[in-house]
Design an enzyme around this catalytic site. Structure first.
Site, PDB file in Angstrom:
ATOM      1  N   SER A   1      39.998   9.343 -10.354  1.00  0.00           N
ATOM      2  CA  SER A   1      40.814  10.576 -10.345  1.00  0.00           C
ATOM      3  C   SER A   1      40.044  11.721 -10.997  1.00  0.00           C
ATOM      4  O   SER A   1      40.566  12.425 -11.882  1.00  0.00           O
ATOM      5  CB  SER A   1      42.178  10.374 -11.027  1.00  0.00           C
ATOM      6  OG  SER A   1      43.001   9.528 -10.273  1.00  0.00           O
ATOM      7  N   PRO A   2      38.791  11.970 -10.567  1.00  0.00           N
ATOM      8  CA  PRO A   2      37.966  12.985 -11.236  1.00  0.00           C
ATOM      9  C   PRO A   2      38.518  14.400 -11.105  1.00  0.00           C
ATOM     10  O   PRO A   2      38.199  15.262 -11.920  1.00  0.00           O
ATOM     11  CB  PRO A   2      36.609  12.862 -10.520  1.00  0.00           C
ATOM     12  CG  PRO A   2      36.936  12.297  -9.174  1.00  0.00           C
ATOM     13  CD  PRO A   2      38.088  11.355  -9.423  1.00  0.00           C
ATOM     14  N   LEU A   3      39.369  14.628 -10.086  1.00  0.00           N
ATOM     15  CA  LEU A   3      39.898  15.982  -9.875  1.00  0.00           C
ATOM     16  C   LEU A   3      41.326  16.109 -10.409  1.00  0.00           C
ATOM     17  O   LEU A   3      41.989  17.114 -10.170  1.00  0.00           O
ATOM     18  CB  LEU A   3      39.846  16.320  -8.379  1.00  0.00           C
ATOM     19  CG  LEU A   3      38.454  16.172  -7.741  1.00  0.00           C
ATOM     20  CD1 LEU A   3      38.526  16.381  -6.235  1.00  0.00           C
ATOM     21  CD2 LEU A   3      37.472  17.152  -8.377  1.00  0.00           C
ATOM     22  N   GLY A   4      41.787  15.071 -11.093  1.00  0.00           N
ATOM     23  CA  GLY A   4      43.133  15.126 -11.666  1.00  0.00           C
ATOM     24  C   GLY A   4      44.142  14.290 -10.905  1.00  0.00           C
ATOM     25  O   GLY A   4      45.303  14.214 -11.286  1.00  0.00           O
TER      26      GLY A   4
ATOM     27  N   GLY B   1      44.397  19.825  -6.018  1.00  0.00           N
ATOM     28  CA  GLY B   1      44.330  21.158  -5.411  1.00  0.00           C
ATOM     29  C   GLY B   1      44.488  22.281  -6.420  1.00  0.00           C
ATOM     30  O   GLY B   1      43.931  23.357  -6.262  1.00  0.00           O
TER      31      GLY B   1
ATOM     32  N   SER C   1      47.510  16.609  -7.633  1.00  0.00           N
ATOM     33  CA  SER C   1      47.168  17.597  -8.675  1.00  0.00           C
ATOM     34  C   SER C   1      45.815  18.231  -8.426  1.00  0.00           C
ATOM     35  O   SER C   1      45.507  19.283  -8.988  1.00  0.00           O
ATOM     36  CB  SER C   1      47.125  16.935 -10.054  1.00  0.00           C
ATOM     37  OG  SER C   1      48.374  16.409 -10.379  1.00  0.00           O
TER      38      SER C   1
ATOM     39  N   TYR D   1      45.108  -1.027  -2.601  1.00  0.00           N
ATOM     40  CA  TYR D   1      45.345   0.272  -1.964  1.00  0.00           C
ATOM     41  C   TYR D   1      46.040   0.029  -0.628  1.00  0.00           C
ATOM     42  O   TYR D   1      45.414  -0.072   0.429  1.00  0.00           O
ATOM     43  CB  TYR D   1      44.043   1.063  -1.788  1.00  0.00           C
ATOM     44  CG  TYR D   1      43.381   1.441  -3.092  1.00  0.00           C
ATOM     45  CD1 TYR D   1      44.092   1.395  -4.291  1.00  0.00           C
ATOM     46  CD2 TYR D   1      42.057   1.853  -3.135  1.00  0.00           C
ATOM     47  CE1 TYR D   1      43.499   1.727  -5.497  1.00  0.00           C
ATOM     48  CE2 TYR D   1      41.450   2.197  -4.340  1.00  0.00           C
ATOM     49  CZ  TYR D   1      42.180   2.130  -5.509  1.00  0.00           C
ATOM     50  OH  TYR D   1      41.577   2.465  -6.701  1.00  0.00           O
TER      51      TYR D   1
HETATM   52  N1  LIG Z   1      40.247   2.003 -11.081  1.00  0.00           N
HETATM   53  C1  LIG Z   1      41.436   2.548 -11.078  1.00  0.00           C
HETATM   54  O1  LIG Z   1      42.353   2.130 -11.786  1.00  0.00           O
HETATM   55  C2  LIG Z   1      41.670   3.728 -10.177  1.00  0.00           C
HETATM   56  C3  LIG Z   1      42.847   4.480 -10.301  1.00  0.00           C
HETATM   57  C4  LIG Z   1      43.006   5.594  -9.446  1.00  0.00           C
HETATM   58  C5  LIG Z   1      42.033   5.909  -8.530  1.00  0.00           C
HETATM   59  N2  LIG Z   1      40.899   5.130  -8.424  1.00  0.00           N
HETATM   60  C6  LIG Z   1      39.824   5.448  -7.452  1.00  0.00           C
HETATM   61  O2  LIG Z   1      39.349   6.753  -7.727  1.00  0.00           O
HETATM   62  C7  LIG Z   1      39.413   7.531  -6.532  1.00  0.00           C
HETATM   63  C8  LIG Z   1      39.657   8.990  -6.866  1.00  0.00           C
HETATM   64  O3  LIG Z   1      40.875   9.159  -7.533  1.00  0.00           O
HETATM   65  P1  LIG Z   1      42.173   9.797  -6.837  1.00  0.00           P
HETATM   66  O4  LIG Z   1      42.037   9.711  -5.377  1.00  0.00           O
HETATM   67  O5  LIG Z   1      43.334   9.162  -7.503  1.00  0.00           O
HETATM   68  O6  LIG Z   1      42.168  11.298  -7.368  1.00  0.00           O
HETATM   69  P2  LIG Z   1      41.195  12.563  -7.216  1.00  0.00           P
HETATM   70  O7  LIG Z   1      39.901  12.156  -6.654  1.00  0.00           O
HETATM   71  O8  LIG Z   1      41.212  13.235  -8.536  1.00  0.00           O
HETATM   72  O9  LIG Z   1      42.024  13.458  -6.210  1.00  0.00           O
HETATM   73  C9  LIG Z   1      42.187  13.081  -4.880  1.00  0.00           C
HETATM   74  C10 LIG Z   1      42.701  14.256  -4.099  1.00  0.00           C
HETATM   75  O10 LIG Z   1      41.792  15.318  -4.245  1.00  0.00           O
HETATM   76  C11 LIG Z   1      41.778  16.082  -3.097  1.00  0.00           C
HETATM   77  N3  LIG Z   1      40.400  16.624  -2.988  1.00  0.00           N
HETATM   78  C12 LIG Z   1      39.260  15.896  -2.920  1.00  0.00           C
HETATM   79  N4  LIG Z   1      38.178  16.701  -2.880  1.00  0.00           N
HETATM   80  C13 LIG Z   1      38.657  17.962  -2.922  1.00  0.00           C
HETATM   81  C14 LIG Z   1      38.045  19.236  -2.873  1.00  0.00           C
HETATM   82  N5  LIG Z   1      36.712  19.343  -2.818  1.00  0.00           N
HETATM   83  N6  LIG Z   1      38.846  20.331  -2.904  1.00  0.00           N
HETATM   84  C15 LIG Z   1      40.186  20.216  -2.969  1.00  0.00           C
HETATM   85  N7  LIG Z   1      40.833  19.023  -3.019  1.00  0.00           N
HETATM   86  C16 LIG Z   1      40.081  17.915  -2.988  1.00  0.00           C
HETATM   87  C17 LIG Z   1      42.082  15.152  -1.961  1.00  0.00           C
HETATM   88  O11 LIG Z   1      42.897  15.849  -1.030  1.00  0.00           O
HETATM   89  P3  LIG Z   1      43.125  15.374   0.489  1.00  0.00           P
HETATM   90  O12 LIG Z   1      43.894  14.078   0.381  1.00  0.00           O
HETATM   91  O13 LIG Z   1      43.901  16.479   1.053  1.00  0.00           O
HETATM   92  O14 LIG Z   1      41.780  15.140   1.096  1.00  0.00           O
HETATM   93  C18 LIG Z   1      42.765  13.967  -2.630  1.00  0.00           C
HETATM   94  O15 LIG Z   1      44.102  13.786  -2.263  1.00  0.00           O
HETATM   95  C19 LIG Z   1      40.555   6.885  -5.751  1.00  0.00           C
HETATM   96  O16 LIG Z   1      40.540   7.267  -4.397  1.00  0.00           O
HETATM   97  C20 LIG Z   1      40.275   5.441  -5.994  1.00  0.00           C
HETATM   98  O17 LIG Z   1      39.219   5.005  -5.153  1.00  0.00           O
HETATM   99  C21 LIG Z   1      40.713   4.069  -9.236  1.00  0.00           C
END
Ligand SMILES: NC(=O)c1ccc[n+]([C@@H]2O[C@H](COP(=O)([O-])OP(=O)(O)OC[C@H]3O[C@@H](n4cnc5c(N)ncnc54)[C@H](OP(=O)(O)O)[C@@H]3O)[C@@H](O)[C@H]2O)c1
Length: 285
Positions: A208-211, A217, A215, A53
């Site tokens: 990426s639990p929120l997409g 938002g 995405s 990261y």
């Molecule tokens: N193992 C793997 O291969 C892998 C791959 C991808 C990700 N990951 C891990 O999984 C974590 C989560 O995945 P991700 O960050 O890709 O995607 P995500 O959690 O689906 O989405 C992240 C985005 O959601 C927004 N968000 C969070 N909470 C919210 C809420 N309550 N209301 C509105 N928007 C919200 C955040 O916005 P803001 O930025 O504006 O706060 C952030 O940019 C990563 O941070 C990483 O640690 C692992």
């Protein structure tokens, strides 16, 4: 916050994903530190990171260093915070993600993560992603060696299918504690891995639990059932999504990414949201 378990460690039911604070579009460091401190204030005790990261070729481990710094500058007790990092992915600096899961590389990556995290033993070390050029058993063998050497306290895997989960459990001699796979309303094909983790008592961390960044938002518009249930409860669709995941099994520990205090604070409130069986069935549909 509700507590769940990874191996022998109790952690908050909702974690913090560190990726948005270190890759493309990352905010300035002060905002990131405020985000991590807000999560800690709210009771988050599991923070997910990875050496990969980062953005540029010369800032490998940006997120690990950021988290280590934020924990050090936090006023309260951080001894109960589990930092979960990963090795096996690389970013050469051109925006791409490459792989190296040779045992030698994983062991050297772990040593570098240990230094950045400023610890003698990493709380949870996860193999990031299977590398087609390396037999999976060899990569997981490196994790077993790191466990045996005391370099890591617990071992997990990521982006693994059911056969790989069973193989990892065998190679680690029953010491696999977590599986981190993509899982969200738009990506539901990790249900078999989630169910297997539930069966064998291994934590399942949806990534990426929120997409995903960019995405998340629009979740309530893209998946109207989440928007409708959210309106009925007067909460955000993102909270509904996380509560829906938590209800799937006690082994589920979502790690929503955040780069602003507001979003992580909204996400952690999901552990107080109770959805009816009818609502859960609707969200499953
Ligand atoms: N193992 C793997 O291969 C892998 C791959 C991808 C990700 N990951 C891990 O999984 C974590 C989560 O995945 P991700 O960050 O890709 O995607 P995500 O959690 O689906 O989405 C992240 C985005 O959601 C927004 N968000 C969070 N909470 C919210 C809420 N309550 N209301 C509105 N928007 C919200 C955040 O916005 P803001 O930025 O504006 O706060 C952030 O940019 C990563 O941070 C990483 O640690 C692992």
């Amino acid at each position: 916050m509700e507590q769940r378990r990874i191996g022998d460690v109790d952690v908050s039911a909702i974690g913090l994903g560190g990726m948005p604070m270190s890759i493309e579009g990352r905010p300035d460091e002060q905002r990131s530190v405020r985000t991590i401190h807000a999560a800690l204030d709210a009771g988050v005790t599991i923070i997910d990171t990875a050496d990969a990261y980062h953005l540029y070729a010369d800032d490998v481990g940006h997120n690990e260093s950021l988290i280590a710094g934020a924990l050090a500058s936090y006023g309260g007790d951080t001894s109960g915070v589990l930092v979960a990092t990963k090795g096996g992915h690389l970013r050469p600096g051109d925006g791409s993600w490459t792989l190296n899961s040779s045992p030698e590389y994983l062991k050297s990556a772990c040593e570098a993560s240990l230094k950045r995290l400023g610890t003698d033993a990493i709380g949870l070390y996860q193999h990031h992603r299977p590398d087609p050029k390396v037999p999976y058993a060899d990569s997981i063998g490196a994790l077993r060696d790191l466990l045996d050497a005391g370099k890591i306290r617990m071992a997990g895997i990521s982006n693994a299918d059911p056969d790989q989960i069973r193989l990892a459990q065998e190679i680690l001699g029953g010491r696999l504690v977590s599986v981190q796979n993509e899982f969200s309303p738009r990506f539901r094909s990790s249900e078999p891995e989630l169910r297997l983790c539930d069966e064998i008592g291994v934590a399942f961390l949806p990534w990426s639990p929120l997409g995903g960044i960019g995405s998340a938002g629009g979740l309530g518009d893209r998946f109207p059932a989440f928007g409708e249930v959210a309106r009925a409860h007067g909460v955000s669709p993102q909270q509904v999504c996380l509560a829906w995941m938590l209800a799937k099994s006690p082994v589920v520990i979502p790690i929503p990414g955040s780069s602003r205090p507001e979003t992580i604070l909204d996400s952690v409130a999901a552990d107080r949201l109770r959805l009816s069986d009818e609502e859960l069935a609707r969200l499953d549909g």
